[in-house]
Structure formats: structure tokens, C-alpha cells
Design a protein around this motif. Structure first.
Motif: not given
Length: 348
Positions: A253-260
Motif C-alpha cells: 500500500y505504501c508503494i502504491a501511494m508513492k510513500n505517502n
């Protein structure tokens, strides 16, 4: 006879505690913004693993069977949908639907020996079939109960069940909305009910690896020969699977949210409380499985929390309103109670 009576007493007491806690474990979170639920999922599972660690130490660290972790992976996958379900169709109706399908899946897999498990026998199979059948009927009735989900701005009661620290009382004027908030009322109902059904099926499969290990421990040609017959010995492996899977999902999820990722600090403590309640309830379920067998415990423990959750939904959160909904709910509860009694007496 005495040991059998003790097992039945232990099993039904454990089932009662599990029903109460399963029906209430999401209540501390109801008044908090949890976004899309991914962060909350990880917090819940962290608390669950901590309870498992304590139980494992109390049991003097029984042998760890990695295959038991698969059940935890299945549960964590189904649990991802919990927050969207609660946001779309409400706490009470959500638990009622996924609990019914949970009961049916768990009962059928144990009763008929699916997935390589041994079929479980009961002394009164007709009563057992009736009990499981009534759980199915109740599931369809719940689909017709309409829930009203109050918005955060129009809800009469917006006081959290756990007091927030003063720093968390500052509201962000640019509140982020999750994908659930963008759905229409009809879309929310369709999505919520569909996710509840899928989650229920996954929840109903969560004990399969443990039961498989126990059944094959009695066979000399199995790698699980000699494995413990006490269900609670598998809690640590099961809960470790939950935490590991949740961590993987949160990392993705963090990757999909571009670390945001969307983090909600105010939901951390309620999330830990919710996870702890769930973990204790599940430990009670493990004990009930051992004392009563899964074919008896599943219909009771999975159907019962719906009553508790619906009471929260009616009296605290005002999600279920209207005479027609009340009558449908009462009718469904009568069916659940009858089914639970039939299932219980099928063992005696």
C-alpha cells in the motif's frame, strides 16, 4: 461423562465470551476517521500479534507449525475489507452478513471434510443440518435490512468512545476522502454487501490449516504426525500469519501511494484496543473448537456477534431504524437463536 460435561461447559462459556467480544470489538473505532483502512489493518494486527505472543509464553512456547500461518494469511486478506464494509453498510449489518457466510463456510468445510480435513460427526446430524440451514436463511434476511450511515457532519452523536488527546481535536479543513466516500448510496450498498460476503467466506476458511494439521497428526505417514490436538497451541503461528500478511499488504500500500500513505494517529489506541478484543475472542474460539468441535462452534460463534453488533447499531449508532427493519432484524435473530440451539443440541 464428567470430562465430556466439562468440555461442553468450557466450550459454551468460551463461545459466549467470543460472541460478546466479536460483536463489540469494532465499536471503539466507530467514531474515528480510519480512511481506507489499510493503516488501521496494520495497527489491529500488531495488537493481535502481541496478544498471541503473551499466550504463547503462557503455554510455554509449543511447537511452531508454519502451515498454520496460512489461516492467518486468509483472515488478514478478508479483514482488509472491514473498514469499507463498515463505512458502506454499517457495523451491525456488516457483521450480520459476514458472520452468516463465515458460519456456513466453516460449518460445511468441517462437516463434509473439505480441503483434506476429516469429516466431523455429531450425535444428532439432523439438528446440525437444521442449524446450519437456518444460518443461511438468516443471511438472506439480513440483506433486506437497510442501514443508515450518518455522515461525520450530520451525525447527532459524534463523541468518540475513547477520548482523544487534545492534539487530535484539530480538524484538517482539507479532509481526505477515501474511495468509499465517492460512491453513491446504491453503489455503497452493493459494494458493502459483496465485500461482506467475500470476507465471510475467507473468515470461514481461516481454521482449515489448523484442523488439517490436527487431523493429519493422527496418521503415521504424515509430516504432522504427533502434532498437538490442543487448538490454542496454534494461536501464535496463526496470529503470526495475520501480522506478516498485514505487514506485506501495508508495505504494498505504501508503494502504491508513492510513500505517502494515509495515516490516522487518532485511531492508533482504539485500533490496539479493537485488535486486543478480537485476539482474546479468537483465543476463546480456539478453546471452543477444541471443546465442542468446529462443526458446532462455527454456527454459534459466527451468528451470535451479529446480535451484539446490531444492538450497538440500533441503540448507540442509530444505523438501523424503522419498524420494518426492526421486525426483519427480530425475525432474523429468532432464526439465528433457533439455529444456534439446534447446533448446540446436535452435540449433546
Amino acid at each position: 461423562m464428567s470430562n465430556n460435561g466439562t468440555d461442553l461447559t468450557t466450550g459454551f462459556i468460551s463461545s459466549s465470551v467470543a460472541v460478546l467480544l466479536f460483536g463489540s470489538n469494532f465499536v471503539p473505532l466507530k467514531k474515528y476517521d480510519t480512511g481506507d483502512g489499510m493503516f488501521l489493518q496494520w495497527v489491529l494486527c500488531a495488537a493481535i500479534w502481541m496478544i498471541a505472543l503473551a499466550v504463547n509464553l503462557i503455554l510455554h512456547c509449543p511447537k511452531f507449525w508454519p502451515f498454520a500461518m496460512v489461516g492467518g494469511c486468509i483472515w488478514a486478506t478478508g479483514n482488509i475489507a472491514v473498514v469499507p464494509i463498515i463505512k458502506t453498510i454499517g457495523l451491525g449489518l456488516g457483521i450480520l452478513i459476514w458472520g452468516s457466510f463465515n458460519a456456513l463456510t466453516g460449518w460445511a468445510s468441517s462437516r463434509f471434510g473439505w480441503f483434506g480435513m476429516d469429516a466431523e460427526e455429531v450425535s444428532k446430524p439432523v439438528l446440525n443440518y437444521i442449524g446450519a440451514g437456518l444460518s443461511v436463511v438468516s443471511a438472506f434476511i439480513f440483506l433486506f435490512i437497510k442501514s443508515e450511515i450518518p455522515s461525520s457532519t450530520s451525525s447527532v452523536d459524534t463523541t468518540p468512545l475513547m477520548t482523544e488527546h487534545v492534539i487530535n481535536k484539530i480538524q484538517d479543513p482539507c479532509r481526505d476522502y477515501s474511495w468509499v466516500d465517492k460512491l453513491s448510496t446504491l453503489q455503497q450498498r452493493i459494494v458493502g454487501c459483496s465485500l461482506a460476503v467475500i470476507s465471510g467466506i475467507l473468515y470461514g476458511s481461516t481454521f482449515v490449516p489448523i484442523i488439517y494439521i490436527k487431523d493429519h497428526s493422527k496418521r503415521n505417514d504424515s509430516i504432522y504426525t504427533g502434532a498437538s490436538q490442543y487448538d490454542l497451541d496454534y494461536v501464535f503461528a496463526h496470529f503470526s500469519g495475520i501480522f506478516l500478511t498485514s505487514t506485506v499488504y501495508f508495505f504494498a500500500y505504501c508503494i502504491a501511494m508513492k510513500n505517502n500513505p494515509k495515516l490516522y494517529p487518532e485511531a492508533v489506541l482504539p485500533g490496539f484496543l479493537s485488535g486486543a478484543l478480537w485476539a482474546i475472542a479468537t483465543c476463546c474460539w480456539f478453546i471452543a473448537n477444541h471443546s465442542l468441535s468446529a462443526v458446532v462452534s462455527f454456527p454459534i460463534i459466527t451468528a451470535g456477534p451479529g446480535f451484539i453488533a446490531a444492538m450497538w447499531g440500533v441503540f448507540k449508532f442509530k444505523e438501523i431504524q424503522g419498524l420494518q427493519n426492526y421486525l426483519l432484524m427480530i425475525f432474523a435473530f429468532c432464526i439465528i437463536l433457533t439455529g444456534a440451539l439446534c447446533t448446540a443440541y446436535s452435540k449433546i
